[in-house]
Design an enzyme around this catalytic site. Sequence first.
Site, PDB file in Angstrom:
ATOM      1  N   ASP A   1      16.999  38.194  59.668  1.00 35.70           N
ATOM      2  CA  ASP A   1      18.330  38.772  59.864  1.00 35.70           C
ATOM      3  C   ASP A   1      19.357  37.705  59.518  1.00 35.70           C
ATOM      4  OD1 ASP A   1      20.565  40.415  60.880  1.00 35.70           O
ATOM      5  OD2 ASP A   1      19.002  41.543  61.917  1.00 35.70           O
TER       6      ASP A   1
ATOM      7  N   HIS B   1      21.894  42.819  56.306  1.00 38.10           N
ATOM      8  CA  HIS B   1      21.405  41.864  57.312  1.00 38.10           C
ATOM      9  C   HIS B   1      20.557  40.792  56.634  1.00 38.10           C
ATOM     10  CE1 HIS B   1      22.912  43.509  61.063  1.00 38.10           C
ATOM     11  NE2 HIS B   1      22.591  44.719  60.670  1.00 38.10           N
TER      12      HIS B   1
ATOM     13  N   GLU C   1      22.749  49.310  58.494  1.00 41.09           N
ATOM     14  CA  GLU C   1      24.058  48.656  58.499  1.00 41.09           C
ATOM     15  C   GLU C   1      24.347  47.821  57.257  1.00 41.09           C
ATOM     16  OE1 GLU C   1      24.855  48.188  63.235  1.00 41.09           O
ATOM     17  OE2 GLU C   1      23.589  46.638  62.361  1.00 41.09           O
TER      18      GLU C   1
ATOM     19  N   TYR D   1      17.819  50.730  74.149  1.00 38.75           N
ATOM     20  CA  TYR D   1      18.371  49.424  73.783  1.00 38.75           C
ATOM     21  C   TYR D   1      18.404  48.529  75.013  1.00 38.75           C
ATOM     22  CZ  TYR D   1      19.125  49.797  68.847  1.00 38.75           C
ATOM     23  OH  TYR D   1      18.900  49.843  67.483  1.00 38.75           O
ATOM     24  N   PHE D   2      17.415  47.668  75.079  1.00 37.44           N
ATOM     25  CA  PHE D   2      17.255  46.827  76.265  1.00 37.44           C
ATOM     26  C   PHE D   2      18.096  45.551  76.175  1.00 37.44           C
ATOM     27  CE2 PHE D   2      12.773  48.772  77.170  1.00 37.44           C
ATOM     28  CZ  PHE D   2      13.381  49.982  77.456  1.00 37.44           C
ATOM     29  N   ASP D   3      18.924  45.448  75.118  1.00 33.44           N
ATOM     30  CA  ASP D   3      19.886  44.336  75.087  1.00 33.44           C
ATOM     31  C   ASP D   3      21.149  44.714  75.870  1.00 33.44           C
ATOM     32  OD1 ASP D   3      20.303  46.257  73.049  1.00 33.44           O
ATOM     33  OD2 ASP D   3      21.374  44.835  71.765  1.00 33.44           O
TER      34      ASP D   3
ATOM     35  N   GLU E   1      21.130  38.748  70.338  1.00 31.09           N
ATOM     36  CA  GLU E   1      22.422  38.053  70.268  1.00 31.09           C
ATOM     37  C   GLU E   1      22.743  37.414  71.612  1.00 31.09           C
ATOM     38  OE1 GLU E   1      21.869  41.110  69.148  1.00 31.09           O
ATOM     39  OE2 GLU E   1      22.999  41.535  67.313  1.00 31.09           O
TER      40      GLU E   1
HETATM   41  C1  ACM Z   1      20.123  48.343  64.663  1.00 33.78           C
HETATM   42  O1  ACM Z   1      20.318  48.295  65.890  1.00 33.78           O
HETATM   43  N1  ACM Z   1      21.008  47.836  63.819  1.00 33.78           N
HETATM   44  C2  ACM Z   1      18.949  48.976  64.112  1.00 33.78           C
END
Ligand code: ACM
Length: 755
Positions: free
Chosen positions: A181, A256, A321, A412-414, A465
């Site tokens: 990434d 990315h 993205e 989404y565990f972030d 992140e």
């Molecule tokens: C993603 O969360 N950009 C797949």
Amino acid sequence: MNEIAINIIPKPKHTERLNSSLNLNSIDSIHLENNTRYENFIGQLIKSFLKPIKELKIKHGKSNSSKKINISLNAKHKLKKEEYRLIIDDRKFITLEASHEPGLFYGFQSFRQLCDPMLEKGVVPKNLFIPSCIITDSPTFNYRGMHLDVSRHFFDVEFIKLYIDMIALHKMNVFHWHLTDDNGWRIEIKKYPLLTEKSAWRVDRRHEPWKEQSPIKANEKATYGGFYTQEEIKEVLEYASERNILVIPEIEMPGHTSEVFAAYPELSCNKKYIPVQPGSYWPGVDIFCAGNDEVFSFLKNVLEEVALLFPGPYIHIGGDEADKLNWRKCNKCQRRINDEGLKDEHELQSWFIKEIEKFILSKDKKLVGWDEILEGGLAKSATVMSWRGFKGGIESAKAGHDVIMCPVSHCYFDYYQSDPESAPAAAFGGMTTLKTVYSFNPIPKELDEKSSKFILGAQGNLWTEYVQTPDIAQYRVLPRMSALSEVLWSGPGSNTYEEFYFRLDKLKKRFDQLEWNYSPGSFEVKIKNLKSSDFSISLSSEHPGKEIYYTKNGSNPSQSSNVFISDFSIKETTTIKAALLQPDGTFGPISEKTFYLHNAVGNKISYNTKYAAKYSGSGENNLINGLIGSVNHNDGYWQGWEREDMEIIIDLKESKKIKSITCGFLESHNSWIFLPRTVYVSFSRDGKNFTHGSQKQMKEGKNYVAANRKEIVFENANQFARYILIKAVNRRTCPSWHAGNGGDAWVFADEIVIE
Ligand code: ACM
Ligand code: ZN
């Protein structure tokens, strides 16, 4: 001993509780029916797990006498691929049988959860008994995955194996390894050594918030990063394979990918070198040039090595993205659109993915991509990961494509799982609570039975992140992963959240013994103020059926405290402490919040020097809202001034007698935040002419002292005034002993309490 309950997560499909229990101390050997390699592997796992109780011998061939553990991997049992049968016999006899290796492994995971958690730590357990039962069990979904981003922060092989252990305990079977990434390339590619020499390393900005990093200076060294050698990857693959975990490598394209251009700038549209980004890279406009044939040679060479290394059927190519700005401006990309008769840049992305798909198919692999690969036309054989909600997944399944569900709403565990204030570190934002995850159904109502078959399962995603350390990674996924595992194995809605939660309480004890960090989010009471000028307090929690006990006098909640029934208001400065009563009669984590109802609350403040936009706390009334911050400068209670003094005027709307003024400041050297050198207060009745009141020096902590909040108090002010001016003098630059020597220093304030 019949009262020993069976508390396995994910909950087995069929459990018959027999009328007795078995003392593990009575077992004297482990028998491998066919003496196969995998029977031996499971035998060794059991032997090592039970070692604190006694040393068991592993023997060949089935035993028909009691006090034995029999392991049987045999087609004759006619069990499905992941199915197992575990019998804890009344006659002191344990049988674990399966027709395929995964089943045998899951049988061991269930056996493990029948045993005292202390065995996880390798110590002699208090309880040697396990319940007699017959468990026959198999999963609902075939795909039960966990993703980990190792680009935003790097995690070493030791942690990757631990992550695999976490996946294994939960009977999940896919590890999606996000290897590349914008913030770092993490896989050794023999043909392109610069990818790991250059693209794996960046300047270290971990002391700054992800989205607010200062620009890279000339000649600054790239010291943070890392990568996995192909040998290390083989080691991980071997480890995962023994645990029946499929590893899916992800190599991002076409977006990315800016980190690649630190090594091979010629592969982007404008061929410009850019250093590997130490923080947020957004919008991601530097992407692979779709008009340059060299890009495809490069990617095919990379994928060639990836395909050789990873034995599994899938290669994930990202696809998410990709900002098309440069494709619109690039002659080569536009020529490609023209030559291939494409309509626009979306079709160009689709063409790009299809080129790669051909190559992946030629290697006998299947392509997986994020749901953006739908835009401009989906590659024929692609499997879609639906992350921007359920929509992409629905569309793909209706068109007959395999789908893996991972919508941000549930997977989404972030994201935060409880109050950001009590979180040990800032998260990405958003909120996905345990209860939300448990309510997840990977099969949307929009799909009929035929299309539903294309939903292979789901996975939890951990973008990193805001995950700098292994500890935080565990905290983020546990226990949400436990909830997801049950949705995928036992089936959505097969048990109630309340009943699941009861078992989770037991699993937590196992996490404790394993020393796995997990979030107590759902055990916490959330203390919330519903108004801004005065206080109306509400208390809530995600723990089912538990009463919330609270106090208003600073003491810890106890059996004799108030039980929360409905919102209540407070009329003076009050510390609320609240907690849930635990099953064992103790109180859970105590949430605490003080509401300072002082003279400035609800009045006006003006700023002679404005706080930085990125550290605005709760906005204009932050310093007089009656709330103070934690030692986390990102908790929403702090305002920050960079290199500048803080200078504010509070208007009490009428002249009043002022007894004391208390200012709260943060000292957090790792975040370049220092106490102000001096704090001045002045007073005025008209807002124009201020008379100097007093000044005080603040005493700094030792170098890199742990982050702390300090107050400076002006007592006996003895003033009659309407306006109060407060100035806190910034030291301006970081001192010579500090990593940021000479760089901008910050002053952070949370509240000015006026009595
Ligand atoms: C993603 O969360 N950009 C797949
Ligand atoms: Zn281009």
